[in-house]
Design a protein around this motif. Structure first.
Motif, PDB file in Angstrom:
ATOM      1  N   THR A 397     -23.340  10.555  -6.201  1.00 47.70           N
ATOM      2  CA  THR A 397     -22.670  10.849  -7.489  1.00 47.70           C
ATOM      3  C   THR A 397     -21.268  11.441  -7.290  1.00 47.70           C
ATOM      4  O   THR A 397     -20.477  11.556  -8.136  1.00 47.70           O
ATOM      5  N   TYR A 398     -20.990  11.899  -6.020  1.00 51.03           N
ATOM      6  CA  TYR A 398     -19.709  12.460  -5.804  1.00 51.03           C
ATOM      7  C   TYR A 398     -18.668  11.219  -5.288  1.00 51.03           C
ATOM      8  O   TYR A 398     -17.585  11.468  -4.811  1.00 51.03           O
ATOM      9  N   TYR A 399     -19.106   9.888  -5.504  1.00 51.96           N
ATOM     10  CA  TYR A 399     -18.319   8.634  -5.096  1.00 51.96           C
ATOM     11  C   TYR A 399     -17.055   8.993  -5.886  1.00 51.96           C
ATOM     12  O   TYR A 399     -16.048   8.531  -5.416  1.00 51.96           O
ATOM     13  N   TYR A 400     -17.119   9.396  -7.050  1.00 53.91           N
ATOM     14  CA  TYR A 400     -15.749   9.051  -7.960  1.00 53.91           C
ATOM     15  C   TYR A 400     -14.579  10.069  -7.485  1.00 53.91           C
ATOM     16  O   TYR A 400     -13.504   9.765  -7.237  1.00 53.91           O
ATOM     17  N   SER A 401     -15.124  11.217  -6.964  1.00 55.82           N
ATOM     18  CA  SER A 401     -14.205  12.229  -6.557  1.00 55.82           C
ATOM     19  C   SER A 401     -13.589  11.813  -5.268  1.00 55.82           C
ATOM     20  O   SER A 401     -12.417  11.988  -4.975  1.00 55.82           O
ATOM     21  N   LEU A 402     -14.546  11.285  -4.297  1.00 51.16           N
ATOM     22  CA  LEU A 402     -13.896  10.630  -3.044  1.00 51.16           C
ATOM     23  C   LEU A 402     -13.206   9.468  -3.128  1.00 51.16           C
ATOM     24  O   LEU A 402     -12.053   9.527  -2.925  1.00 51.16           O
ATOM     25  N   TYR A 403     -13.500   8.678  -4.227  1.00 46.26           N
ATOM     26  CA  TYR A 403     -12.790   7.463  -4.492  1.00 46.26           C
ATOM     27  C   TYR A 403     -11.149   7.908  -5.005  1.00 46.26           C
ATOM     28  O   TYR A 403     -10.154   7.396  -4.860  1.00 46.26           O
ATOM     29  N   PHE A 404     -11.318   8.747  -6.007  1.00 49.40           N
ATOM     30  CA  PHE A 404     -10.125   9.196  -6.729  1.00 49.40           C
ATOM     31  C   PHE A 404      -9.052  10.005  -5.740  1.00 49.40           C
ATOM     32  O   PHE A 404      -7.952   9.983  -5.882  1.00 49.40           O
ATOM     33  N   GLY A 405      -9.584  10.632  -4.906  1.00 45.92           N
ATOM     34  CA  GLY A 405      -8.685  11.387  -3.818  1.00 45.92           C
ATOM     35  C   GLY A 405      -8.013  10.518  -2.893  1.00 45.92           C
ATOM     36  O   GLY A 405      -6.916  10.414  -2.646  1.00 45.92           O
ATOM     37  N   ILE A 406      -8.778   9.214  -2.535  1.00 38.99           N
ATOM     38  CA  ILE A 406      -8.182   8.337  -1.827  1.00 38.99           C
ATOM     39  C   ILE A 406      -7.296   7.316  -2.701  1.00 38.99           C
ATOM     40  O   ILE A 406      -6.120   6.973  -2.106  1.00 38.99           O
ATOM     41  N   LEU A 407      -7.569   7.162  -3.852  1.00 38.87           N
ATOM     42  CA  LEU A 407      -6.397   6.619  -4.713  1.00 38.87           C
ATOM     43  C   LEU A 407      -5.386   7.264  -5.027  1.00 38.87           C
ATOM     44  O   LEU A 407      -4.236   6.800  -4.886  1.00 38.87           O
ATOM     45  N   LEU A 408      -5.354   8.858  -5.267  1.00 32.03           N
ATOM     46  CA  LEU A 408      -4.286   9.674  -5.449  1.00 32.03           C
ATOM     47  C   LEU A 408      -3.331   9.534  -4.083  1.00 32.03           C
ATOM     48  O   LEU A 408      -2.015   9.679  -4.164  1.00 32.03           O
TER      49      LEU A 408
END
Length: 443
Positions: A397-408
């Motif tokens: 469920t921490y996928y989003y925070s990891l993905y968003f960090g990479i996106l930023l």
């Protein structure tokens, strides 16, 4: 067909992102697969526990039918989704709002936008409340959404392929002639006019595809995907409510409130999108279409989906900690963006800045002396607060925070490359003044 290789209005793309055609192809095939897998790992009948301790490979594609089924035999869901998309598009055009103009395009023109996020929000809330009262809380639409989650997910993915293909094809045909554009050339994205079909289709060939008054890119950014994300979250809360005789779980309620606030904040402040890189620079192709319509609603809702299957009771202390992280992130994000907006409008002339040879100024004071993208830090803290609502049941469920960090990080490197080319020596001076890129004293 309007554009030629020698066109001044639409120069050929000279640099490629995502490693060019190979990268675009891998992302086009890989990201939809990732979205399907993530949603298959969180189902009422099977969900990941702990550090993938109950992972079963065969569950990844359990009950997934051949792609031909979702194209030719999934008519009911196709009808519902197209109806959802079209109704929102009509409301986007006809509901009252106020007029704003975007940034100046290469031909000197500015696109007209109907800013009506308030009307859209009020209308949606009224419909939900009306259906709740009419059905005595049964809300069959939310039940259908919850029970047909993966089929709707696959439909939005296929719709993204379809929409990006349509806007790619139409980008070759002339548009309405105007005083600024007497040849009727469509304004293409600088990064999407390479001449390679696959790459341009993926990255977006036309800058701002429109259907009459409807700006397809801004519409997709803020309406179908964002509001579907809201409804998916509500369907998870509603499912728990029905399954537990009207009881409400604090973690499920909290994720609905936090993300609902974020969604409505984005919809209500849509004018801020008009100066974002997505609108001003990127073309509208599969990358944005898939991101807006499929990736956002079906991966940003993973926390609510998981909590509907494996609820956790947070209690006052944990809820307070999560809300604090959200408030801090929101405060940093919005106060930093407002400070920059006020500076650009000439309201903060006393702030320290660097006057560039291009005649523009680079702000290096206030929030913007701490890092070059301090607003990204605030945005990431918001993402972390959402993931914390599932506490530490599973890292999935921490996928989003990891993905968003990479996106930023990707956005930051894109922006840095653009600014280095744009400002030259002035950018080097700025980097010495503001050395940190996102996190002060860390990166």
């Amino acid at each position: 067909m309007s554009n030629t290789a020698g066109s001044i209005l639409n120069p050929r793309t000279s640099t490629y992102e995502f490693s060019g055609v190979k990268g675009a192809t891998l992302i086009t095939l890989g990201l939809p697969l990732l979205v399907i897998i993530l949603n298959q790992l969180i189902r009422p009948d099977y969900y990941i526990k702990g550090f993938f301790e109950n992972f079963e490979f065969e569950q990844l594609f359990y009950n997934i039918k051949p792609i031909s089924y979702y194209i030719f035999h999934n008519g009911r869901i196709w009808c519902y989704y197209i109806l959802w998309f079209v109704i929102l598009a009509i409301l986007d055009v006809i509901l009252p709002g106020y007029t704003m103009y975007g940034v100046a395009l290469r031909d000197g023109s500015k696109l007209k936008y109907n800013i009506n996020g308030v009307s859209i929000s009020i209308f949606l809330i009224m419909v939900v409340v009306y259906r709740w009262k009419l059905t005595n809380g049964e809300m069959p639409e939310l039940q259908f959404l919850y029970n047909n989650h993966i089929d709707i997910c696959l439909t939005t993915i296929l719709f993204s392929f379809l929409l990006s293909t349509i806007v790619y094809i139409t980008s070759f045909f002339p548009t309405t002639k105007s005083e600024n554009n007497k040849k009727g050339e469509r304004i293409l994205a600088v990064g999407g006019n390479s001449g390679n079909v696959i790459y341009d289709w993926f990255i977006g060939r036309e800058l701002n595809p429109r259907l009459g008054p409807l700006d397809i890119k801004l519409f997709c950014e803020l309406r179908p995907g964002m509001l579907l994300w809201l409804l998916i979250n509500l369907s998870c809360l509603h499912h728990y409510y029905l399954q537990n005789n009207g009881k409400i779980n604090d973690s499920l309620l909290l994720i609905n409130v936090l993300q609902g606030f974020y969604i409505f904040d984005g919809v209500l402040n849509e004018e801020g999108c008009l100066t974002m890189i997505d609108i001003t620079t990127d073309g509208f192709g599969f990358m944005l279409a898939f991101g807006d319509l499929a990736l956002v609603p079906f991966t940003y809702s993973l926390q609510a989906r998981y909590l509907s299957c494996s609820p956790v009771t947070l209690g006052f202390v944990k809820c307070s900690l999560i809300i604090f992280a959200m408030v801090m992130g929101y405060y940093i994000f919005h106060s930093a963006n407002k400070q920059k907006s006020d500076f650009r409008q000439g309201k903060l002339d006393d702030m320290e800045c660097i006057q560039t040879k291009r005649g523009t100024k680079l702000l290096c004071d206030g929030w913007w002396k701490t890092s070059q993208h301090i607003n990204y830090l605030g945005d990431w803290l918001i993402s972390l607060s959402w993931c914390l609502t599932t506490w530490f049941q599973t890292p999935l469920t921490y996928y989003y925070s990891l993905y968003f960090g990479i996106l930023l990080l990707h956005r930051q490197t894109r922006d840095e490359h653009k600014c280095r080319n744009k400002y030259g020596k002035d950018w080097e001076i700025y980097e010495k003044k503001v050395p940190y890129k996102i996190i002060p004293y860390v990166y």
